[in-house]
Design a protein around this motif. Structure first.
Motif, PDB file in Angstrom:
ATOM      1  N   LYS A   1      17.327   8.136  12.049  1.00 62.74           N
ATOM      2  CA  LYS A   1      16.456   8.155  10.868  1.00 62.74           C
ATOM      3  C   LYS A   1      17.064   9.054   9.783  1.00 62.74           C
ATOM      4  O   LYS A   1      16.944   8.782   8.595  1.00 62.74           O
TER       5      LYS A   1
ATOM      6  N   GLY B   1       9.341   2.798   9.335  1.00 66.44           N
ATOM      7  CA  GLY B   1       8.884   1.933   8.242  1.00 66.44           C
ATOM      8  C   GLY B   1       7.622   1.172   8.600  1.00 66.44           C
ATOM      9  O   GLY B   1       6.822   1.595   9.438  1.00 66.44           O
TER      10      GLY B   1
ATOM     11  N   LEU C   1       0.823  -1.209   0.000  1.00 67.77           N
ATOM     12  CA  LEU C   1       0.000   0.000   0.000  1.00 67.77           C
ATOM     13  C   LEU C   1       0.865   1.270   0.000  1.00 67.77           C
ATOM     14  O   LEU C   1       0.602   2.214  -0.748  1.00 67.77           O
ATOM     15  N   GLN C   2       1.918   1.253   0.807  1.00 66.79           N
ATOM     16  CA  GLN C   2       2.750   2.461   0.872  1.00 66.79           C
ATOM     17  C   GLN C   2       3.523   2.664  -0.439  1.00 66.79           C
ATOM     18  O   GLN C   2       3.713   3.794  -0.885  1.00 66.79           O
TER      19      GLN C   2
ATOM     20  N   ILE D   1      12.892  15.698   5.958  1.00 72.40           N
ATOM     21  CA  ILE D   1      13.011  16.037   7.378  1.00 72.40           C
ATOM     22  C   ILE D   1      12.572  14.847   8.205  1.00 72.40           C
ATOM     23  O   ILE D   1      11.677  14.096   7.812  1.00 72.40           O
TER      24      ILE D   1
ATOM     25  N   MET E   1      -2.398  12.856   7.170  1.00 74.93           N
ATOM     26  CA  MET E   1      -2.415  13.632   8.416  1.00 74.93           C
ATOM     27  C   MET E   1      -1.717  12.876   9.540  1.00 74.93           C
ATOM     28  O   MET E   1      -2.247  12.785  10.644  1.00 74.93           O
TER      29      MET E   1
ATOM     30  N   VAL F   1       5.746   5.397   3.680  1.00 77.83           N
ATOM     31  CA  VAL F   1       5.598   6.018   2.359  1.00 77.83           C
ATOM     32  C   VAL F   1       6.862   6.830   2.050  1.00 77.83           C
ATOM     33  O   VAL F   1       7.408   6.758   0.938  1.00 77.83           O
ATOM     34  N   GLY F   2       7.340   7.570   3.052  1.00 75.77           N
ATOM     35  CA  GLY F   2       8.481   8.478   2.848  1.00 75.77           C
ATOM     36  C   GLY F   2       9.715   7.773   2.308  1.00 75.77           C
ATOM     37  O   GLY F   2      10.346   8.245   1.358  1.00 75.77           O
TER      38      GLY F   2
HETATM   39  N1  LIG Z   1      -3.324   9.479   0.265  1.00 73.38           N
HETATM   40  C1  LIG Z   1      -3.164   8.179   0.291  1.00 73.38           C
HETATM   41  O1  LIG Z   1      -3.684   7.454  -0.557  1.00 73.38           O
HETATM   42  C2  LIG Z   1      -2.323   7.582   1.374  1.00 73.38           C
HETATM   43  C3  LIG Z   1      -1.990   6.221   1.346  1.00 73.38           C
HETATM   44  C4  LIG Z   1      -1.152   5.728   2.362  1.00 73.38           C
HETATM   45  C5  LIG Z   1      -0.710   6.565   3.373  1.00 73.38           C
HETATM   46  N2  LIG Z   1      -1.108   7.862   3.378  1.00 73.38           N
HETATM   47  C6  LIG Z   1      -0.667   8.794   4.418  1.00 73.38           C
HETATM   48  O2  LIG Z   1       0.735   8.914   4.366  1.00 73.38           O
HETATM   49  C7  LIG Z   1       1.201   9.352   5.644  1.00 73.38           C
HETATM   50  C8  LIG Z   1       2.390   8.500   6.053  1.00 73.38           C
HETATM   51  O3  LIG Z   1       1.949   7.177   6.221  1.00 73.38           O
HETATM   52  P1  LIG Z   1       2.993   6.037   6.568  1.00 73.38           P
HETATM   53  O4  LIG Z   1       2.261   4.764   6.410  1.00 73.38           O
HETATM   54  O5  LIG Z   1       4.252   6.260   5.835  1.00 73.38           O
HETATM   55  O6  LIG Z   1       3.209   6.297   8.132  1.00 73.38           O
HETATM   56  P2  LIG Z   1       4.567   6.215   9.002  1.00 73.38           P
HETATM   57  O7  LIG Z   1       5.438   5.141   8.501  1.00 73.38           O
HETATM   58  O8  LIG Z   1       4.171   6.163  10.422  1.00 73.38           O
HETATM   59  O9  LIG Z   1       5.233   7.614   8.702  1.00 73.38           O
HETATM   60  C9  LIG Z   1       4.685   8.804   9.232  1.00 73.38           C
HETATM   61  C10 LIG Z   1       5.742   9.880   9.193  1.00 73.38           C
HETATM   62  O10 LIG Z   1       5.144  11.084   9.653  1.00 73.38           O
HETATM   63  C11 LIG Z   1       6.069  11.779  10.439  1.00 73.38           C
HETATM   64  N3  LIG Z   1       5.368  12.461  11.546  1.00 73.38           N
HETATM   65  C12 LIG Z   1       4.478  11.946  12.408  1.00 73.38           C
HETATM   66  N4  LIG Z   1       4.045  12.884  13.280  1.00 73.38           N
HETATM   67  C13 LIG Z   1       4.695  14.019  12.944  1.00 73.38           C
HETATM   68  C14 LIG Z   1       4.684  15.349  13.459  1.00 73.38           C
HETATM   69  N5  LIG Z   1       3.913  15.681  14.514  1.00 73.38           N
HETATM   70  N6  LIG Z   1       5.467  16.271  12.859  1.00 73.38           N
HETATM   71  C15 LIG Z   1       6.244  15.947  11.805  1.00 73.38           C
HETATM   72  N7  LIG Z   1       6.310  14.685  11.279  1.00 73.38           N
HETATM   73  C16 LIG Z   1       5.549  13.753  11.845  1.00 73.38           C
HETATM   74  C17 LIG Z   1       7.014  10.750  11.022  1.00 73.38           C
HETATM   75  O11 LIG Z   1       8.287  11.342  10.961  1.00 73.38           O
HETATM   76  P3  LIG Z   1       9.536  10.858  11.864  1.00 73.38           P
HETATM   77  O12 LIG Z   1       9.740   9.418  11.524  1.00 73.38           O
HETATM   78  O13 LIG Z   1      10.616  11.676  11.436  1.00 73.38           O
HETATM   79  O14 LIG Z   1       9.139  11.042  13.288  1.00 73.38           O
HETATM   80  C18 LIG Z   1       6.895   9.555  10.094  1.00 73.38           C
HETATM   81  O15 LIG Z   1       8.027   9.406   9.294  1.00 73.38           O
HETATM   82  C19 LIG Z   1       0.001   9.237   6.595  1.00 73.38           C
HETATM   83  O16 LIG Z   1      -0.559  10.504   6.773  1.00 73.38           O
HETATM   84  C20 LIG Z   1      -0.968   8.348   5.832  1.00 73.38           C
HETATM   85  O17 LIG Z   1      -2.309   8.577   6.168  1.00 73.38           O
HETATM   86  C21 LIG Z   1      -1.888   8.381   2.395  1.00 73.38           C
END
Ligand SMILES: NC(=O)c1ccc[n+]([C@@H]2O[C@H](COP(=O)([O-])OP(=O)(O)OC[C@H]3O[C@@H](n4cnc5c(N)ncnc54)[C@H](OP(=O)(O)O)[C@@H]3O)[C@@H](O)[C@H]2O)c1
Length: 316
Positions: free
Chosen positions: A176, A310, A122-123, A170, A232, A152-153
């Motif tokens: 990280k 991750g 998904l990511q 960032i 978000m 995703v990042g």
């Molecule tokens: N639009 C779509 O179709 C879709 C699909 C999948 C995911 N998403 C979205 O993509 C985003 C990331 O998902 P993920 O699965 O990759 O999650 P994840 O692995 O938990 O990554 C989230 C990232 O957000 C950062 N973060 C969290 N809280 C923060 C804050 N208060 N200030 C700054 N950075 C913050 C974290 O940074 P650090 O590691 O540096 O702390 C982390 O790297 C989510 O919002 C998710 O809903 C969207």
């Protein structure tokens, strides 16, 4: 079957692990015995009642995973018992058994490991539409990724680097930061450092899946540049002044993966493009953290804590 479910919205306490009826397989579905199930932010949003959700009580969360075909609907001829399949857009996946419509199922390539596919599905497909549908695709342009070390990042940053862009990002810790640099990012800033003043109106594209950072993203993108807002993870975004945006010719794009996976053709072509990066070794990701499905509550808390690096997988 055993499943992780809830019957009202709330914090992780609403999650229950227990026995529910097995899914009934329709003519055009496959029944999968699940091997790995992906946990995502959307599962948190759904558990809190902040995201679109199907009518079903109790509600089984989860939309993606990898499993083995154990039963086949009478109108399905493309699969055999024992085939390994993955999916990223089928509800009710937090369970031992999941019924998957054949057009949502994607066969695992024989040379790809189930755990890796479950970790990138998904990511990775999200990174694919962000980079290739919403990104600007200009070689040598400068892009910025919030949460560059997240699930995703990590994939998005390496995909953009492989596609010829200069990737900045960032993150929250030195470990990280080091990981993102080793994965090819040009510069990675630490959240608690003073760097932003030097990069105002600098980037062609800023990817923001953090939400609360949206105003910073607008400051970082240059005139005629794009902010791609896709999630978000840090909280809901602030209100945006569109007249001010207009005066600087800055644009905000948004996208939801569901709208980029609307047919079997789209699912399989996008997956092939994603898998190619991994088969060629262009993208490497950190090892997933695995929780037993029965410990789903702890997995939700870990994702919400912001301490994960991750992917988080649930294992039935
Ligand atoms: N639009 C779509 O179709 C879709 C699909 C999948 C995911 N998403 C979205 O993509 C985003 C990331 O998902 P993920 O699965 O990759 O999650 P994840 O692995 O938990 O990554 C989230 C990232 O957000 C950062 N973060 C969290 N809280 C923060 C804050 N208060 N200030 C700054 N950075 C913050 C974290 O940074 P650090 O590691 O540096 O702390 C982390 O790297 C989510 O919002 C998710 O809903 C969207």
């Amino acid at each position: 079957m055993k499943a992780l479910y809830f019957d009202h919205f709330g914090n992780s306490d609403v999650l229950t692990y227990g026995e529910l009826p097995d899914p009934v397989v329709s003519r055009s579905e496959l029944l999968l015995g699940m091997e790995y199930i992906g946990l995502n932010y959307a599962d948190i949003y759904r558990r809190k009642g902040e995201y679109h959700i199907e009518e079903r009580s109790p509600y089984i969360n989860g939309y993606e995973g990898v499993g083995t075909v154990i039963d086949i609907g009478s109108a399905v001829s493309e699969y055999n018992i024992g085939d390994k399949v993955f999916f990223v857009d089928v509800p009710f996946s937090n369970a031992e058994l999941v019924a998957v419509p054949k057009e949502n199922a994607i066969k695992l390539p024989s040379n790809m490991d189930s755990k890796l596919v479950a970790s990138i599905g998904l990511q990775g497909l999200t990174a694919d539409f962000l980079a290739h549908d919403l990104g600007n695709g200009l070689e040598s342009s400068n892009v910025f990724v919030h949460g560059i070390s997240g699930g995703v990042g990590q994939i998005l940053a390496q995909m953009l680097t492989a596609d010829g862009l200069n990737v900045y990002g960032i993150t929250s810790s030195k470990e990280k930061q080091q990981m993102a640099l080793e994965q090819g990012a040009k510069r990675v800033f630490l959240r608690n450092s003073d760097w932003q003043e030097d990069y105002l109106s600098y980037f062609d594209t800023v990817y923001d899946g953090v939400g609360i950072t949206l105003l910073d993203s607008i400051d970082l993108v240059k005139h005629r540049g794009k902010v791609v807002f896709f999630g978000m993870a840090g909280g809901n975004p602030p209100k945006i002044d569109f007249v001010e945006l207009l005066s600087q010719s800055k644009s905000i794009l948004t996208g939801d993966l569901w709208d980029y996976l609307t047919s079997y053709k789209e699912r399989s072509e996008r997956s092939d493009r994603l898998f190619k990066y991994f088969r060629e070794g262009t993208i490497n990701i950190s090892e997933p953290t695995i929780f037993s499905l029965s410990n789903g509550k702890e997995a939700h808390e870990f994702l919400e804590s912001g301490k994960s690096v991750g992917k988080i997988l649930l294992e039935p």
